[in-house]
Motif scaffolding. Structure first.
Motif, PDB file in Angstrom:
ATOM      1  N   ALA A 108      44.846  20.893  -0.208  1.00 42.90           N
ATOM      2  CA  ALA A 108      44.055  21.967   0.761  1.00 42.90           C
ATOM      3  C   ALA A 108      44.452  19.951   2.234  1.00 42.90           C
ATOM      4  N   ILE A 109      44.525  18.976   1.608  1.00 41.43           N
ATOM      5  CA  ILE A 109      45.594  18.170   2.607  1.00 41.43           C
ATOM      6  C   ILE A 109      47.369  17.801   2.316  1.00 41.43           C
ATOM      7  N   GLN A 110      47.101  19.120   1.122  1.00 40.85           N
ATOM      8  CA  GLN A 110      48.500  19.206   0.677  1.00 40.85           C
ATOM      9  C   GLN A 110      49.190  20.324   2.322  1.00 40.85           C
ATOM     10  N   LYS A 111      48.311  20.750   1.728  1.00 39.57           N
ATOM     11  CA  LYS A 111      49.150  22.553   2.937  1.00 39.57           C
ATOM     12  C   LYS A 111      48.679  21.884   3.876  1.00 39.57           C
ATOM     13  N   PHE A 112      47.502  21.404   4.041  1.00 37.52           N
ATOM     14  CA  PHE A 112      47.968  21.116   5.634  1.00 37.52           C
ATOM     15  C   PHE A 112      49.355  20.279   6.453  1.00 37.52           C
ATOM     16  N   PHE A 113      49.386  19.282   5.485  1.00 36.58           N
ATOM     17  CA  PHE A 113      50.748  18.110   5.552  1.00 36.58           C
ATOM     18  C   PHE A 113      52.162  18.993   5.694  1.00 36.58           C
ATOM     19  N   ASP A 114      52.159  20.155   4.389  1.00 36.03           N
ATOM     20  CA  ASP A 114      53.079  20.911   4.127  1.00 36.03           C
ATOM     21  C   ASP A 114      53.286  22.456   5.962  1.00 36.03           C
ATOM     22  N   SER A 115      52.250  22.445   6.096  1.00 36.52           N
ATOM     23  CA  SER A 115      52.533  23.320   7.968  1.00 36.52           C
ATOM     24  C   SER A 115      52.306  22.399   8.557  1.00 36.52           C
ATOM     25  N   ALA A 458      55.929  16.485  15.919  1.00 34.21           N
ATOM     26  CA  ALA A 458      54.853  17.219  14.610  1.00 34.21           C
ATOM     27  C   ALA A 458      55.643  16.032  13.211  1.00 34.21           C
ATOM     28  N   LEU A 459      57.389  16.028  13.008  1.00 32.53           N
ATOM     29  CA  LEU A 459      57.392  15.152  12.472  1.00 32.53           C
ATOM     30  C   LEU A 459      56.768  13.605  12.230  1.00 32.53           C
ATOM     31  N   GLU A 460      55.867  13.148  13.307  1.00 32.42           N
ATOM     32  CA  GLU A 460      55.034  11.845  13.125  1.00 32.42           C
ATOM     33  C   GLU A 460      53.828  12.632  12.587  1.00 32.42           C
ATOM     34  N   LEU A 461      53.445  12.842  12.965  1.00 29.98           N
ATOM     35  CA  LEU A 461      52.441  14.176  12.414  1.00 29.98           C
ATOM     36  C   LEU A 461      52.766  14.256  10.649  1.00 29.98           C
ATOM     37  N   ALA A 462      53.394  14.922  10.684  1.00 31.48           N
ATOM     38  CA  ALA A 462      53.660  15.350   8.300  1.00 31.48           C
ATOM     39  C   ALA A 462      53.676  13.960   8.424  1.00 31.48           C
ATOM     40  N   ALA A 463      54.454  12.876   8.758  1.00 34.73           N
ATOM     41  CA  ALA A 463      54.656  11.538   8.390  1.00 34.73           C
ATOM     42  C   ALA A 463      53.785  10.409   8.048  1.00 34.73           C
ATOM     43  N   LEU A 464      52.104  11.069   9.085  1.00 32.51           N
ATOM     44  CA  LEU A 464      51.059  10.795   8.045  1.00 32.51           C
ATOM     45  C   LEU A 464      50.211  11.038   7.283  1.00 32.51           C
ATOM     46  N   ARG A 465      50.992  11.568   6.207  1.00 33.78           N
ATOM     47  CA  ARG A 465      50.800  12.279   5.211  1.00 33.78           C
ATOM     48  C   ARG A 465      51.002  10.704   3.435  1.00 33.78           C
ATOM     49  N   SER A 466      52.106   9.812   4.457  1.00 34.34           N
ATOM     50  CA  SER A 466      51.951   9.029   3.327  1.00 34.34           C
ATOM     51  C   SER A 466      51.830   7.145   4.136  1.00 34.34           C
ATOM     52  N   ALA A 471      41.744   1.447   4.802  1.00 29.30           N
ATOM     53  CA  ALA A 471      41.743   0.034   4.669  1.00 29.30           C
ATOM     54  C   ALA A 471      42.925  -1.365   4.569  1.00 29.30           C
ATOM     55  N   ASN A 472      43.360  -1.182   6.048  1.00 29.93           N
ATOM     56  CA  ASN A 472      43.679  -2.036   6.287  1.00 29.93           C
ATOM     57  C   ASN A 472      44.621  -2.121   6.459  1.00 29.93           C
ATOM     58  N   GLY A 473      45.224  -0.736   6.667  1.00 34.05           N
ATOM     59  CA  GLY A 473      46.510  -0.720   6.329  1.00 34.05           C
ATOM     60  C   GLY A 473      46.953  -0.786   5.067  1.00 34.05           C
ATOM     61  N   SER A 474      46.274  -0.843   3.928  1.00 37.13           N
ATOM     62  CA  SER A 474      46.598  -0.719   2.881  1.00 37.13           C
ATOM     63  C   SER A 474      46.417   1.179   2.044  1.00 37.13           C
ATOM     64  N   MET A 475      45.872   1.872   2.751  1.00 35.51           N
ATOM     65  CA  MET A 475      45.813   3.054   1.812  1.00 35.51           C
ATOM     66  C   MET A 475      46.331   4.460   2.034  1.00 35.51           C
ATOM     67  N   GLY A 476      46.714   4.799   1.797  1.00 32.54           N
ATOM     68  CA  GLY A 476      47.372   6.104   2.744  1.00 32.54           C
ATOM     69  C   GLY A 476      46.311   6.938   2.766  1.00 32.54           C
ATOM     70  N   LEU A 477      46.053   8.505   3.505  1.00 33.50           N
ATOM     71  CA  LEU A 477      44.967   9.618   3.426  1.00 33.50           C
ATOM     72  C   LEU A 477      44.981  10.274   2.108  1.00 33.50           C
ATOM     73  N   ASN A 478      45.708  10.676   1.204  1.00 33.75           N
ATOM     74  CA  ASN A 478      46.676  11.085   0.184  1.00 33.75           C
ATOM     75  C   ASN A 478      45.783   9.941  -1.520  1.00 33.75           C
ATOM     76  N   GLU A 479      46.276   8.664  -1.089  1.00 32.58           N
ATOM     77  CA  GLU A 479      45.418   7.530  -1.633  1.00 32.58           C
ATOM     78  C   GLU A 479      44.375   7.485  -1.253  1.00 32.58           C
ATOM     79  N   GLY A 480      44.278   7.734  -0.719  1.00 28.36           N
ATOM     80  CA  GLY A 480      42.291   7.728  -0.128  1.00 28.36           C
ATOM     81  C   GLY A 480      41.355   8.823  -1.304  1.00 28.36           C
ATOM     82  N   TYR A 481      41.980  10.024  -1.320  1.00 24.74           N
ATOM     83  CA  TYR A 481      41.505  10.886  -1.991  1.00 24.74           C
ATOM     84  C   TYR A 481      41.384  10.233  -3.062  1.00 24.74           C
ATOM     85  N   SER A 482      43.001  10.415  -3.845  1.00 25.32           N
ATOM     86  CA  SER A 482      43.248   9.767  -5.262  1.00 25.32           C
ATOM     87  C   SER A 482      42.103   8.928  -5.366  1.00 25.32           C
TER      88      SER A 482
END
Length: 557
Positions: A108-115, A458-466, A471-482
């Motif tokens: 669901a996270i992947q599809k949201f950022f793909d959109s 929208a590009l800036e929003l999509a860039a939030l994927r990574s 965690a004090n700037g050490s982890m992205g959203l995908n990394e957080g779930y992983s």
């Protein structure tokens, strides 16, 4: 005649041995039964001119084959095994929830950022915007569903804790009853052990240990039992039942309390820390709740919070199709504050909010705030480390949170539990319903949007994927779930490995205990034949004595 007495003594001992062998055979499959053996000794001898002539044999006692060390070793391994199984049964459900790569939160996270990428490529395309809102709703629903699953599992754990404590109390009552029976039996026949009652009590103690970790000691033929940090639940002739109730610090958690004598024959419950109970089924449940359930729900909430806050902050910098600055894309909840039930009546409740722009400082910990009469102290839970906040008037700031204590009149000892992310996933909804309100465009000049064909924001929003927003700037959203998935998987695997090792240890300990206490049917069959021969031989002695006596009578006549 002495010959008849010899035969009678032999018959009685042989009969006792036959009955004991039969008792062993009948109880070969009885849990906790220890093989019994008739102990015998010579009945002495009488002095004659020809020497000392034996008086035969006599039974001294019936002894159970029992080794206290081996029994305790087996009971301890069973207690640990029960905790691992209880923990494993629960964590497997969480692992199945978070690890699904086909449906669930990760896709669901992947599809949201793909959109978001699709909107950035075609900012004016209403279909792409509608797809984005649909995927956002799908992501929010997946997060809410996952959170609801964890909430349901928390309710299930609470129910199991209630049930297990009821079973523990039942075992305590039964062990107390056996204590009384053993005391009575020993008083009736002080020189002989009531083997079957002792076996039954040992078995109940072992089964109790599979529900909760216990320590036992025997005093005056009674077994006494303590739990936790030495709290007595069975001592002398008294049982102090455990109780369950909503925790005073957090009503969503069923807490376990031990009881102490109160005035007028009453008992007073004292809430126990979950960390004091680690063994047996109950220990497995409590450890799972703290080690996995709380941390997973907090991690899930932090990811939901990270997505919603990061998207909202970036969305507010773009412009929608009408040239208006973007509003909130997702709704954001607030930290949950729970006042301790024991707080003073006028204590009040602090207001907790997230510090704008400090999302990366939010941790997956809860916090306990306590007032000592002068100052507030803050401790991370369950980590246990102290936090030093910055203070501005009545506001305390720490770890991306602001706690406002204005208007409060606490007393020394009052405390509050702050849960910054526990329910964040439950509150996540999509605030935008109109595709035109998606702020995809960047800024052409201060306060002026770059137009409907622009997709810079929208590009800036999509860039939030990574982007490292957690965690004090050490982890992205995908990394957080992983990381969440990996943490659960590692704990699941570690428990599975420990379970297998424990099962092997239990098997070894059981074999060692059974080598001493178990009934070997082949051996008992051989014993039966031997004891039958002894019985027949003793009977022949009596028959021989009778024949001799008849011969003497015949000589006289």
């Amino acid at each position: 005649m002495n010959l008849e007495n010899l035969g009678k003594a032999g018959l009685l001992v042989a009969q006792n041995r036959l009955q004991t062998a039969g008792h062993n055979i009948n109880n070969a499959a009885t849990a906790g039964y220890s093989r019994q053996t008739v102990l015998s000794e010579t009945a002495g001898a009488m002095s004659t001119s020809a020497g000392w002539i034996g008086r035969g044999v006599q039974a001294v006692s019936v002894q159970r084959s029992y080794d206290n060390f081996l029994q305790n070793q087996l009971a301890t391994s069973l207690m640990r095994g029960a905790a691992l199984k209880s923990y494993g049964d629960q964590i497997s459900q969480i692992n199945n929830l978070v690890a699904d790569r086909t449906v669930g939160i990760s896709p669901a996270i992947q599809k949201f950022f793909d959109s978001l990428d699709a909107v950035a490529s075609a900012p004016a395309d209403v279909a792409a915007r509608q797809e984005l809102i649909g995927q956002a709703n799908s992501l929010a629903a997946q997060l809410r569903d996952a959170n609801a699953f964890i909430d349901n599992q928390r309710i299930n754990v609470n129910t199991q804790i209630d049930t297990t404590v009821s079973q523990i109390n039942s075992y305590l009552d039964r062990i107390q009853d056996l204590n009384r029976q053993i005391t009575t039996a020993k008083a009736t026949n002080p020189s002989q052990p009531p083997n079957d009652l002792l076996d039954q009590r040992d078995q109940l103690v072992s089964e109790l240990g599979q529900l909760i970790d216990i320590k036992t000691y025997v005093q005056e033929d009674r077994v006494n039992i303590t739990v936790g940090n030495g709290q007595t639940v069975l001592g002398g002739d008294s049982v102090f039942h455990l109780e369950t109730h909503p925790s005073k610090a957090d009503p969503s958690r069923t807490a376990v309390s031990f009881t102490v004598p109160g005035p007028g024959g009453t008992t007073i419950p004292v809430e126990m820390s979950d960390t004091l109970i680690t063994g047996g089924k109950l220990g497995g449940l409590l450890t799972f709740r703290t080690d996995v359930l709380d941390s997973t729900q907090n991690d899930l909430g932090r990811i939901a919070l990270g997505i919603s806050v990061a998207i909202n902050e970036q969305h507010a910098q773009g412009y929608d199709l009408s040239g208006t600055l973007g509003g909130d894309f997702f709704t954001v909840g607030t930290p949950k504050v729970i006042g301790n039930e024991n707080n003073s009546a006028a204590a009040g409740t602090p207001a907790a909010t997230y510090v704008p722009g400090d999302l990366s400082k939010i941790t997956n910990q809860d916090y306990r705030i306590q007032f000592d009469g002068t100052n507030y102290t803050i401790t991370r839970v369950p980590e246990g480390t102290a936090v030093t906040p910055t203070a501005a008037g009545t506001t305390l700031s720490f770890d991306g949170l602001e706690i406002d204590t204005a208007g409060m009149t606490p007393a020394a000892g009052d405390s509050w539990l702050i849960q910054p992310t526990r329910n964040a996933a439950a509150a996540m909804t999509v605030a935008i319903t109109d595709p035109d309100k998606v702020a995809a465009a960047g800024e052409a000049s201060p306060g002026v949007g770059a137009g409907t064909a622009n997709g810079d924001n929208a590009l800036e929003l999509a860039a939030l994927r990574s982007k490292k927003v957690l965690a004090n700037g050490s982890m992205g959203l995908n990394e957080g779930y992983s990381k969440l998935v990996n943490n659960v998987a590692v704990k699941t695997q570690a428990n599975t490995t420990a379970q297998k090792a424990q099962e092997s240890l239990i098997s070894q300990n059981f074999s060692a205990q059974q080598a001493v206490s178990g009934v070997n049917l082949d051996e008992e069959y051989i014993n039966l034949q031997q004891f039958q021969e002894q019985y027949r031989a003793a009977a022949r002695l009596i028959d021989t004595a009778s024949t001799l006596f008849d011969t003497l009578l015949a000589l006289r006549s």
